[in-house]
Design a protein around this motif. Sequence first.
Motif, short mmCIF file in Angstrom:
data_model
loop_
_atom_site.label_atom_id
_atom_site.label_comp_id
_atom_site.label_asym_id
_atom_site.label_seq_id
_atom_site.Cartn_x
_atom_site.Cartn_y
_atom_site.Cartn_z
N ILE A 172 0.84 -1.21 0.00
CA ILE A 172 0.00 0.00 0.00
C ILE A 172 0.88 1.26 0.00
CG2 ILE A 172 -1.71 1.30 1.34
CD1 ILE A 172 -2.71 -1.42 2.43
N ILE B 8 -9.44 -1.51 1.47
CA ILE B 8 -8.49 -1.34 0.37
C ILE B 8 -9.00 -2.12 -0.84
CG2 ILE B 8 -6.12 -1.80 -0.41
CD1 ILE B 8 -6.24 0.38 1.66
N VAL C 6 -8.61 -4.34 -3.98
CA VAL C 6 -7.64 -5.34 -4.42
C VAL C 6 -8.19 -6.11 -5.61
CG1 VAL C 6 -6.68 -5.62 -2.10
CG2 VAL C 6 -8.49 -7.15 -2.87
N VAL D 178 -2.78 -4.76 -4.85
CA VAL D 178 -3.41 -3.59 -4.25
C VAL D 178 -3.62 -2.58 -5.38
CG1 VAL D 178 -3.16 -1.73 -2.57
CG2 VAL D 178 -2.28 -3.99 -2.04
#
Length: 531
Positions: A398, A502, A504, A520
């Motif tokens: 990240i 997040i 993905v 990511v």
Amino acid sequence: MKMKIIIFTILLSYLSIAFASQATLQFDDGLGEKSFDLYSGPRDPLLDFDRSQGKLSFQDERIDNSYFLPLVEPSIKNLNNFWYNDLQVNAACPQEVFEKNYNYIRYLFRLMAMSYNFEILNSLDELRFNTSGKSGACQITWEKIYGKCKPRSTEMGLFLKRVRYFIDEKFKKGKRKLKDRVEMRQIVNLYFKNEGLQKSSLGAHALYDFAQLNGYLVNSKNFTSNIDKACSHLIKMSSNFCSERDDFFAGRNMPFLENLVLSSNATNALKESSIAKGCVRRFVRSSSFKARRYVFLENNFPAVYQLLRMQKEKYVQGRIFLPGALKEFDDLGLKDFLYVKKVVPKPTPKPKVVVVKKVVKPKPLPKVVKIKATPKPVVVKAKPTPKPIWEDHFYQAIKHLRKDKKRMSVIVDLEGLVKDYPFTPKMIKRIATPLSVYQRVKSLRQMKKYDKIGSKKAPVILSFLLYMISHGQHQGLYNVGMVLGNEFYVTNNFDKKHSHAILVSLLNDETTGYQWQLKVLKRKRKNKKKP
């Protein structure tokens, strides 16, 4: 040979007595007020209650059915009772299993009643809205229908939470469209002329039946007010059902409800699900004498069932039945691993306005000259070397993506991530159980529909994906990709500091060398349209 038959008969008679003594239901004790037919026989008006079947009958009926049995061997009579009553009932659903599932089966029939009640209420709302332009007492909101509920069971509490999301999404204010005025007049005219609407509209059918049962005379002046009365009656009934203060049980004079419950996926959650059909039927039979008559529901539930079949609805149990029939997943702990509850951030308090007062400077005093002392030698201490901050491989990816503005994705080092968070035997036991359900595409689709799994509000937990990747659970991973798509949101439940959602992607194809690859991704910003 005759001696063997006699011994066998005696043994069976003793077995029947022992079996019958154990088959007494703790919740079907035969006590309390009951409704029964008027006595018109020649002998004795005394009542007899059969605990195993939940049947109430007059003594005369018992005497007529067993007229010849007292004239023969008593053991044959015991054998007859054992064969036709206890054996058949307990073979289909043993007493121990029935007691474990009793409360859940009763909840399922309550859920059916609430689901069909909701369909009638929705039709009445549509009728009122299209004839007056307003919903009035029939407006579909969670607060209005279920806001006063006081559930006693865990299943009912979970249902009320899930159905709130469904109602808020599907029945937003201003979503219902008003029909043409000419069509509105036709609706009212058909109702008063030849009752043609009652055969085609569920709402009109329910209104007509409600007025008949309560002795109301419906005319053009009180048309909407009578609809409001019917809606208020249904809302009050739904509140009793969700607070579990009713006597509905399996629904008196509504045998089709049994088939609807049996054909649903909810019976998979019954303990010893292989004999679920026998337990549901035993519940229907044993509770028939306790069930109260709901005449309005008896008249309108068949109309709801026929309408849903005519419309070829996927779930003939009604729209709100499915959110309450997910006990199968709750028992396996699947919800705790797949979804994260949305945390509402606390609002930051506004800074207080400090009023600065003018300070009057005092007059300077005469300076006092001080003699400087000899300075002490300064000892410079060596600064300690800072300890490196440990970061897992997921957060490293990240950070790398955030630094490089041009890059749109970064591959996560899965081997390093597995080493970062090794699974203990306790974690494996806890996670391995839900995997059998996680393989089902149908189950995942249901949870995506009602809980929005994989979205930013309900991201998938990283530990669950990591376990499947490290332990070769390929079918489960392929099913996740099939239902959620290649891109979805994940939260790192290992790292509480960086647990935000997040975006993905999860791939395993020719481009990845047929190995699982987790990336990511950077969210694409929508371009604003130029005026």
